[in-house]
Design a protein around this motif. Structure first.
Motif, PDB file in Angstrom:
ATOM      1  N   LEU A  94     -13.085 -56.381 -10.904  1.00 23.00           N
ATOM      2  CA  LEU A  94     -12.917 -55.421  -9.810  1.00 23.00           C
ATOM      3  C   LEU A  94     -12.386 -54.079 -10.305  1.00 23.00           C
ATOM      4  O   LEU A  94     -12.763 -53.034  -9.779  1.00 23.00           O
ATOM      5  N   GLU A  95     -11.551 -54.087 -11.301  1.00 25.34           N
ATOM      6  CA  GLU A  95     -11.058 -52.832 -11.877  1.00 25.34           C
ATOM      7  C   GLU A  95     -12.214 -52.030 -12.470  1.00 25.34           C
ATOM      8  O   GLU A  95     -12.332 -50.822 -12.238  1.00 25.34           O
ATOM      9  N   ILE A  96     -13.088 -52.695 -13.196  1.00 24.87           N
ATOM     10  CA  ILE A  96     -14.262 -52.040 -13.788  1.00 24.87           C
ATOM     11  C   ILE A  96     -15.212 -51.592 -12.674  1.00 24.87           C
ATOM     12  O   ILE A  96     -15.739 -50.476 -12.705  1.00 24.87           O
ATOM     13  N   PHE A  97     -15.428 -52.462 -11.690  1.00 23.30           N
ATOM     14  CA  PHE A  97     -16.289 -52.132 -10.550  1.00 23.30           C
ATOM     15  C   PHE A  97     -15.783 -50.876  -9.848  1.00 23.30           C
ATOM     16  O   PHE A  97     -16.541 -49.936  -9.604  1.00 23.30           O
ATOM     17  N   ASN A  98     -14.499 -50.865  -9.493  1.00 27.07           N
ATOM     18  CA  ASN A  98     -13.940 -49.746  -8.735  1.00 27.07           C
ATOM     19  C   ASN A  98     -13.971 -48.438  -9.520  1.00 27.07           C
ATOM     20  O   ASN A  98     -14.113 -47.366  -8.918  1.00 27.07           O
ATOM     21  N   VAL A 138     -17.429 -46.983  -8.828  1.00 29.26           N
ATOM     22  CA  VAL A 138     -17.799 -46.662  -7.444  1.00 29.26           C
ATOM     23  C   VAL A 138     -18.090 -45.171  -7.233  1.00 29.26           C
ATOM     24  O   VAL A 138     -19.097 -44.833  -6.594  1.00 29.26           O
ATOM     25  N   PRO A 139     -17.273 -44.238  -7.727  1.00 32.15           N
ATOM     26  CA  PRO A 139     -17.597 -42.822  -7.481  1.00 32.15           C
ATOM     27  C   PRO A 139     -18.980 -42.411  -7.990  1.00 32.15           C
ATOM     28  O   PRO A 139     -19.685 -41.645  -7.327  1.00 32.15           O
ATOM     29  N   ALA A 140     -19.390 -42.936  -9.140  1.00 33.31           N
ATOM     30  CA  ALA A 140     -20.725 -42.619  -9.675  1.00 33.31           C
ATOM     31  C   ALA A 140     -21.814 -43.174  -8.767  1.00 33.31           C
ATOM     32  O   ALA A 140     -22.837 -42.531  -8.536  1.00 33.31           O
ATOM     33  N   VAL A 141     -21.591 -44.372  -8.225  1.00 29.72           N
ATOM     34  CA  VAL A 141     -22.586 -44.978  -7.331  1.00 29.72           C
ATOM     35  C   VAL A 141     -22.666 -44.195  -6.023  1.00 29.72           C
ATOM     36  O   VAL A 141     -23.760 -43.886  -5.540  1.00 29.72           O
ATOM     37  N   LEU A 142     -21.518 -43.854  -5.446  1.00 31.64           N
ATOM     38  CA  LEU A 142     -21.524 -43.115  -4.177  1.00 31.64           C
ATOM     39  C   LEU A 142     -22.190 -41.750  -4.312  1.00 31.64           C
ATOM     40  O   LEU A 142     -22.701 -41.212  -3.329  1.00 31.64           O
ATOM     41  N   ALA A 143     -22.213 -41.202  -5.536  1.00 28.24           N
ATOM     42  CA  ALA A 143     -22.860 -39.908  -5.784  1.00 28.24           C
ATOM     43  C   ALA A 143     -24.371 -40.030  -5.947  1.00 28.24           C
ATOM     44  O   ALA A 143     -25.075 -39.017  -5.964  1.00 28.24           O
ATOM     45  N   TYR A 177     -21.058 -48.326  -0.343  1.00 29.08           N
ATOM     46  CA  TYR A 177     -20.963 -49.170  -1.539  1.00 29.08           C
ATOM     47  C   TYR A 177     -19.502 -49.512  -1.754  1.00 29.08           C
ATOM     48  O   TYR A 177     -18.683 -48.621  -1.969  1.00 29.08           O
ATOM     49  N   GLY A 178     -19.153 -50.775  -1.652  1.00 25.42           N
ATOM     50  CA  GLY A 178     -17.774 -51.163  -1.881  1.00 25.42           C
ATOM     51  C   GLY A 178     -17.609 -52.666  -1.983  1.00 25.42           C
ATOM     52  O   GLY A 178     -18.421 -53.435  -1.460  1.00 25.42           O
ATOM     53  N   ALA A 179     -16.532 -53.068  -2.644  1.00 24.02           N
ATOM     54  CA  ALA A 179     -16.227 -54.485  -2.829  1.00 24.02           C
ATOM     55  C   ALA A 179     -15.308 -54.973  -1.721  1.00 24.02           C
ATOM     56  O   ALA A 179     -14.440 -54.237  -1.238  1.00 24.02           O
ATOM     57  N   THR A 180     -15.497 -56.223  -1.321  1.00 19.67           N
ATOM     58  CA  THR A 180     -14.651 -56.865  -0.330  1.00 19.67           C
ATOM     59  C   THR A 180     -14.226 -58.235  -0.855  1.00 19.67           C
ATOM     60  O   THR A 180     -14.930 -58.841  -1.677  1.00 19.67           O
ATOM     61  N   VAL A 181     -13.075 -58.694  -0.374  1.00 22.69           N
ATOM     62  CA  VAL A 181     -12.576 -60.028  -0.724  1.00 22.69           C
ATOM     63  C   VAL A 181     -12.133 -60.723   0.565  1.00 22.69           C
ATOM     64  O   VAL A 181     -11.973 -60.083   1.602  1.00 22.69           O
ATOM     65  N   TYR A 203     -21.938 -50.875 -16.599  1.00 24.57           N
ATOM     66  CA  TYR A 203     -21.120 -51.821 -15.834  1.00 24.57           C
ATOM     67  C   TYR A 203     -21.576 -53.261 -16.120  1.00 24.57           C
ATOM     68  O   TYR A 203     -20.754 -54.143 -16.360  1.00 24.57           O
ATOM     69  N   GLY A 204     -22.874 -53.482 -16.094  1.00 26.92           N
ATOM     70  CA  GLY A 204     -23.403 -54.818 -16.357  1.00 26.92           C
ATOM     71  C   GLY A 204     -23.046 -55.318 -17.745  1.00 26.92           C
ATOM     72  O   GLY A 204     -22.669 -56.476 -17.920  1.00 26.92           O
ATOM     73  N   ALA A 205     -23.143 -54.433 -18.733  1.00 31.19           N
ATOM     74  CA  ALA A 205     -22.807 -54.815 -20.105  1.00 31.19           C
ATOM     75  C   ALA A 205     -21.317 -55.139 -20.234  1.00 31.19           C
ATOM     76  O   ALA A 205     -20.939 -56.081 -20.934  1.00 31.19           O
TER      77      ALA A 205
END
Length: 105
Positions: free
Chosen positions: A22-26, A29-34, A41-45, A86-88
């Motif tokens: 989640l730290e890497i994901f978050n 996020v700014p690059a994805v939202l751009a 686009y966001g993570a939920t738990v 991110y995937g790598a």
């Protein structure tokens, strides 16, 4: 009917790895939202102690909720360099990944 697509991505990490992923994901996020065509686009738990009607995913799982303007925008997202990075970074920490691509009914 709209071309918009919804993505529900269920990500299960190896035991104890969710916080790191989640730290890497978050951080990504700014690059994805751009990205062109990204609406959401966001993570939920799981909500803790949400009651008897909840079916929890568990402590090693998070769910990414996404909205894209079109399948083309989603395809460009999947191929974006920051998503490849991110995937790598996270591939060895994941146990399972299920991607559901949906449209309005």
């Amino acid at each position: 009917m709209s071309d918009m697509v919804h993505v529900i991505a269920v990500i299960t990490t190896k035991p104890g790895q969710r916080a790191t992923v989640l730290e890497i994901f978050n951080a990504n996020v700014p690059a994805v939202l751009a990205e062109d065509g990204c609406i959401e686009y966001g993570a939920t738990v799981d909500v803790p102690n949400a009651g008897p009607f909840q079916t929890p995913y568990g402590e090693d799982t998070f769910v990414v909720v996404e909205k894209w303007a079109s399948m083309a925008a989603l395809g460009a997202h999947a191929a974006a360099p920051h998503m490849q990075a991110y995937g790598a970074q996270t591939k060895d920490m994941l146990a399972d990944r299920k991607i559901h691509i949906m449209q309005n009914a």
